[in-house]
Every structure is written in structure tokens, then in C-alpha cells.
Write an enzyme that holds these catalytic residues in place. Structure first.
Site, short mmCIF file in Angstrom:
data_model
loop_
_atom_site.label_atom_id
_atom_site.label_comp_id
_atom_site.label_asym_id
_atom_site.label_seq_id
_atom_site.Cartn_x
_atom_site.Cartn_y
_atom_site.Cartn_z
N CYS A 162 53.68 87.19 43.02
CA CYS A 162 54.22 85.82 43.07
C CYS A 162 53.29 84.80 42.43
O CYS A 162 53.75 83.86 41.78
CB CYS A 162 54.54 85.42 44.50
N HIS A 256 53.35 77.86 44.91
CA HIS A 256 52.01 78.25 44.48
C HIS A 256 51.60 77.39 43.29
O HIS A 256 52.35 77.28 42.31
CB HIS A 256 51.99 79.72 44.04
#
Length: 364
Positions: A162, A256
Site C-alpha cells: 500500500c 499514506h
């Protein structure tokens, strides 16, 4: 738009975990994929989905009605039954890596393609690890994998880690023209990347943890497989750029952020880099896949953008946001980038990969 000739029947293996929940939200109204079976561990097997989840549902929207009364199958012991019901499965299980490898190969050998969110097979030589906008051609390794497995339909395809989804898409189109040489990246990663919420991980409130097990190795190694090439019956990773990474857990629910420092073989101008980002399209956009963002890379000129709260949901959480491109005293440039870790970075990226596989005929 590339439209398949039929709807595909789909199973979600690991349906009770956070990524499994995200899969179900994304697939509840999907135009190509119809979820017909849910599977999880023996603990949840034979319960209705609603009963198995109990108070563990952690999405912002309620459990879609169509799944509540579905009876959960045993992911390990009901493989015959599951594979007889579906055209392919999504896999997002929480098990030791060796057990995941074995489980996914069992599904594949039952002639059931597996689109995996797990890391177990990311470095299996003939398993494509794909970001559909960047290295869609890697799915062409599947015939070699089928030969090894002895299957006609079955195979495994995976999505990458990810955290990579924030910074690698920004570097990829620049490398082609200017040659990316050295990359230093610091990632600031949301708690959902650990499958947690603030309710289940109160230690993260008002806290930063400067360590995420295994994450730095993935962040340095996986980009080189994305940049790799098919040679014979395997995907050979590239030997450059050089990556070094630090990965930090921060008190954010989703999203993120990456802070990137980069050296080039041939340094572009700021305007050249931004123009490449804003005009970049990949195979997912060419095929107009249902989950593909219309504009994959988005550059923000404001000095305080992108921000997690305002940009993580861009294009249904499937776009990448970039900002603060400027010259550096030790590297050619530095910039920041952002992606939604459970959408683009996990379940959404896997759904997009499945759409690519469907459009290119690998799920027929």
C-alpha cells in the site's frame, strides 16, 4: 470502455477483516463483478456475515444489505465448494506467509484465479505484481505461471504494498524520460494499514511509531519488480533506481503520505515534471476500467497540499496527489505525494487489477 460479455461471479476470501470489508463495499454495486460467496477462518464459518462481524465492522458506511445474511464458508476447508461457485476470488487473509502461499496456490490449482491483496506471492517469479497504470504488461506472465501450476484457468496475481502507491506512480513516468537514479522516501502511514482503528488501537492516539515491521524492505524492493521485465518464464526485477526508505506509523485513520527525495540521470525542469504528471495515462485509463481514476496523477500548486483529509478521497480514493516539488540541497528535487491506503493501496487496487485481467481476457 472495455466491457466483458458477462458478469463474473466472485468470492471474497478473508471477508471479515478490514480489507475484506472494504472489498465488500466496493463490490456491492460493481458493474462487472457479483459477490456470491464470502469466506473466512473456521471461527467465522457457518455464521451469517452480520453475526460474524458483530461490532468489528469499521467502514464509514453500513454493511451492504446483500451480504448480511450470507453464510460464511471456511476459507481453508471449503475450497471445493467455493471454487465451484465462482469465476475468481479476491484474497485478503490474515495468516502466516507460508500458509497464505499454500492457500492461494490451492485455489489456483482448483482452476480459480486469485487476485490477492496479500504479500506472500509478491516475489514469486511468475506471479505478476501489478499497478494497472504502470506495469499492466506483467500480466502476460500468466501463461508461464499456469504451465508451472498445471492449470488451464487458475493463476495468482497480486497488487503491490500500500505505501508504494503514493510515491512509485509519481516516479514511474519520470524514469522513462529522465532516468530516476536515487530515491530516498519517508512514508507516514495510517493506522488502517495495520488493520486498526483508533477504537482498537488507542495507543496510536497522540502518538507516532517510527517502525512498521517489514515495511521498509518492501518499500525498497517492490518498486524494482514493478520496473522489471518478463524474461522467459519469470519477471526479472530492475537493478535501479536505488531506493532507501523509512516508514513511520502516524495517528491518521486512512491515507499514506510520502516525502520523496530524488536524483535523475538527466534532471528535468519543474515544469516538465509537472506536465508529465498531469498528462499521464496508463492502461487502466486507456481501457476506461470502471474503478480507474480519470486523472491518475494530480499536482497541487498550493504550498500546503496535498493534505490527507482533503485529498485522500480524490476520484473515489483511486487517484494519487502530488505537491511541493522543489529543488533540494542534496538531491535534484523533493516533493510529497499521497494515496488512500485501503482504496488505491489495498482493496481498490485489487479490484482495478481484476478489471484489467477481465478486460484482457484472463478471467474468461
Amino acid at each position: 470502455m472495455a466491457n466483458p460479455t458477462r458478469k463474473f461471479k466472485v468470492g471474497v476470501v478473508g471477508a471479515t477483516g478490514m480489507v475484506g470489508q472494504r472489498f465488500l463495499c466496493l463490490l456491492s454495486e460493481h458493474p462487472w463483478f457479483d459477490v456470491v460467496v464470502l469466506a473466512a477462518s473456521a471461527r467465522s464459518a457457518n455464521k451469517t456475515y452480520e453475526n460474524a462481524i458483530g461490532n468489528k465492522w469499521c467502514m464509514d458506511t453500513p454493511i451492504p444489505e446483500k451480504y448480511k445474511q450470507m453464510v460464511i464458508a471456511d476459507a481453508e476447508n471449503d475450497i471445493d465448494k467455493i471454487t465451484s461457485m465462482v469465476d475468481f476470488v479476491f484474497c485478503a487473509v490474515n495468516m502466516p506467509k507460508d500458509q497464505i502461499k499454500e492457500l492461494e496456490e490451492k485455489y489456483a490449482k482448483h482452476e480459480c484465479p486469485v487476485v490477492s491483496n496479500n504479500s506472500a506471492h509478491r516475489f514469486t517469479d511468475d506471479v505478476p505484481m501489478v499497478v494497472p497504470e504502470l506495469n499492466a504488461e506483467h500480466i502476460n506472465i500468466i501463461p508461464s505461471q499456469r504451465k508451472r501450476l498445471g492449470t488451464k484457468r487458475g493463476f495468482i496475481a497480486v497488487k503491490s504494498n500500500c505505501s508504494l502507491q503514493s510515491y512509485v506512480p509519481a516516479l514511474f513516468p519520470l524514469h522513462e524520460k529522465f532516468g530516476v537514479k536515487d530515491v530516498l522516501v519517508c512514508t507516514y502511514q495510517a493506522i488502517s494499514g495495520a488493520g486498526k482503528t483508533f477504537e482498537t488501537w488507542p495507543e496510536m492516539i497522540d502518538n507516532v511509531i517510527p517502525y512498521i515491521g517489514g515495511e521498509e524492505e518492501k518499500s525498497e524492493k517492490e518498486p524494482l519488480k514493478l520496473w522489471g521485465k518478463i524474461e522467459g518464464d519469470k519477471i526479472v526485477s530492475a537493478d535501479k533506481p536505488n531506493f532507501t526508505a523509512q516508514c513511520i506509523r502516524v495517528p491518521v485513520s486512512n491515507g499514506h503520505l510520502g516525502a520523496v527525495f530524488v536524483n535523475f540521470e538527466n534532471k528535468p525542469s519543474v515544469d516538465e515534471a509537472i506536465e508529465i504528471w498531469n498528462n499521464f495515462k496508463g492502461r487502466a485509463q486507456e481501457l476506461e476500467l470502471p474503478s480507474a481514476p480519470k486523472k491518475f496523477l494530480n499536482y497541487f500548486t498550493e504550498p500546503d497540499r496535498p493534505q490527507i483529509k482533503s485529498e485522500r478521497e480524490l476520484e473515489n480514493g483511486m487517484a494519487v496527489s502530488i505537491g511541493r516539488l522543489r529543488e533540494d540541497t542534496q538531491y535534484d528535487y523533493k516533493f510529497v505525494c499521497l494515496s488512500h491506503n485501503t482504496l488505491r493501496g489495498a482493496a481498490g487496487g485489487a479490484v482495478l487489477l481484476a478489471e484489467l485481467l477481465a478486460a484482457e481476457g484472463y478471467l474468461d
